[in-house]
Design a protein around this motif. Structure first.
Motif, PDB file in Angstrom:
ATOM      1  N   PRO A  35       5.445  -7.126  -2.075  1.00  0.00           N
ATOM      2  CA  PRO A  35       6.065  -8.157  -2.187  1.00  0.00           C
ATOM      3  C   PRO A  35       6.814  -8.521  -3.543  1.00  0.00           C
ATOM      4  CG  PRO A  35       3.728  -8.608  -2.385  1.00  0.00           C
ATOM      5  CD  PRO A  35       4.008  -7.106  -2.121  1.00  0.00           C
ATOM      6  N   THR A  36       6.388  -7.835  -4.914  1.00  0.00           N
ATOM      7  CA  THR A  36       7.185  -7.960  -5.816  1.00  0.00           C
ATOM      8  C   THR A  36       7.014  -6.840  -6.706  1.00  0.00           C
ATOM      9  OG1 THR A  36       5.191  -9.104  -7.176  1.00  0.00           O
ATOM     10  CG2 THR A  36       6.512 -10.578  -6.225  1.00  0.00           C
ATOM     11  N   PRO A  37       7.639  -6.404  -7.580  1.00  0.00           N
ATOM     12  CA  PRO A  37       7.570  -5.135  -8.420  1.00  0.00           C
ATOM     13  C   PRO A  37       6.204  -4.696  -8.965  1.00  0.00           C
ATOM     14  CG  PRO A  37       9.790  -5.901  -8.603  1.00  0.00           C
ATOM     15  CD  PRO A  37       8.898  -7.005  -8.062  1.00  0.00           C
ATOM     16  N   GLU A  38       5.532  -5.821  -9.438  1.00  0.00           N
ATOM     17  CA  GLU A  38       4.219  -5.755 -10.120  1.00  0.00           C
ATOM     18  C   GLU A  38       3.079  -5.728  -9.294  1.00  0.00           C
ATOM     19  OE1 GLU A  38       5.231  -9.970  -9.859  1.00  0.00           O
ATOM     20  OE2 GLU A  38       6.295  -8.337 -10.558  1.00  0.00           O
ATOM     21  N   VAL A  39       3.070  -6.129  -7.862  1.00  0.00           N
ATOM     22  CA  VAL A  39       2.222  -5.826  -6.855  1.00  0.00           C
ATOM     23  C   VAL A  39       2.108  -4.535  -6.433  1.00  0.00           C
ATOM     24  CG1 VAL A  39       1.116  -7.019  -4.953  1.00  0.00           C
ATOM     25  CG2 VAL A  39       2.284  -8.502  -6.690  1.00  0.00           C
ATOM     26  N   PRO A  95      -8.339 -12.175 -14.315  1.00  0.00           N
ATOM     27  CA  PRO A  95      -7.800 -12.173 -12.954  1.00  0.00           C
ATOM     28  C   PRO A  95      -6.837 -11.079 -12.804  1.00  0.00           C
ATOM     29  CG  PRO A  95      -7.603 -14.391 -14.001  1.00  0.00           C
ATOM     30  CD  PRO A  95      -8.161 -13.423 -15.271  1.00  0.00           C
ATOM     31  N   LYS A  96      -5.982 -10.578 -13.610  1.00  0.00           N
ATOM     32  CA  LYS A  96      -5.321  -9.289 -13.483  1.00  0.00           C
ATOM     33  C   LYS A  96      -5.336  -8.501 -14.607  1.00  0.00           C
ATOM     34  CE  LYS A  96      -1.307  -7.389 -11.508  1.00  0.00           C
ATOM     35  NZ  LYS A  96      -1.334  -6.457 -10.731  1.00  0.00           N
ATOM     36  N   GLU A  97      -6.020  -7.378 -14.346  1.00  0.00           N
ATOM     37  CA  GLU A  97      -6.334  -6.278 -15.518  1.00  0.00           C
ATOM     38  C   GLU A  97      -5.232  -5.266 -15.383  1.00  0.00           C
ATOM     39  OE1 GLU A  97      -8.318  -6.163 -17.802  1.00  0.00           O
ATOM     40  OE2 GLU A  97      -9.865  -7.862 -17.358  1.00  0.00           O
ATOM     41  N   THR A  98      -4.925  -4.527 -16.512  1.00  0.00           N
ATOM     42  CA  THR A  98      -4.225  -3.466 -16.791  1.00  0.00           C
ATOM     43  C   THR A  98      -5.081  -2.158 -16.426  1.00  0.00           C
ATOM     44  OG1 THR A  98      -2.900  -4.770 -18.381  1.00  0.00           O
ATOM     45  CG2 THR A  98      -2.676  -2.162 -18.457  1.00  0.00           C
TER      46      THR A  98
END
Length: 178
Positions: A35-39, A95-98
């Motif tokens: 849905p988006t480049p980072e997902v 919530p959003k890890e690298t």
């Protein structure tokens, strides 16, 4: 087989089966949907699960051998001792890890390949369960790059948690719950 690992191994197998069943319902086009480049797509999630789990299994074998040699790979404070993996994750993850580079999706390919690769890891876990039989699982520590020191039981619980977490992320791709 180590008796403490038998139920955990079964939970991982169940989580793995649920995950693979979920993603194999997707077409190749759906598996690549972002849905988006980072997902991450379902394909990227599956490749990531393979790399992350393979690295974790390799690390557990390494920790076992180092423990047997009297040179454990972890010598610091056991900050997660006795905690459930859910509690450890809640206390240590954002919530959003690298993702660490060695666990990042990087090759692409087909969903069928990554599902077969992910499925193949269950036999490595089973072999490890036999290799560690008779050992004190609480004394064998393999640190997680985000969560810190985890014993072998926690590492097995993490694998189940991690697979389920990514299955839910894939479900969210198609329900706009990201």
């Amino acid at each position: 087989m180590h008796p403490q690992l038998k139920p955990l191994l079964s939970e991982i197998a169940t989580a793995r089966t649920r995950y693979i069943s979920t993603v194999t319902q997707l077409t190749e086009q759906q598996a690549q949907y972002k849905p988006t480049p980072e997902v991450w797509s379902a394909l990227e999630n599956t490749e990531h699960l393979f790399w992350a789990e393979q690295g974790g299994i390799w690390g557990m074998w390494r920790a076992l051998e180092a423990y047997r040699q009297g040179t454990p790979i972890w010598s610091g404070e056991l900050t997660n001792r006795g905690r459930s993996i859910e509690d450890v994750i809640e206390q240590t993850w954002q919530p959003k890890e690298t993702v660490p580079a060695n666990a990042a999706p990087r090759l692409g390919g087909t969903l069928a390949f990554w599902c077969a690769s992910l499925a193949s890891l269950q036999s490595l876990l089973k072999a490890f369960s036999y290799a560690v039989d008779g050992e004190d699982l609480d004394a064998i520590i393999h640190p997680h790059p985000i969560s810190g020191p985890l014993d072998i039981g926690q590492r097995f619980a993490f694998l189940r948690f991690h697979i389920d977490r990514h299955r839910r992320q894939i479900g969210a791709l198609f329900t706009n719950d990201l």
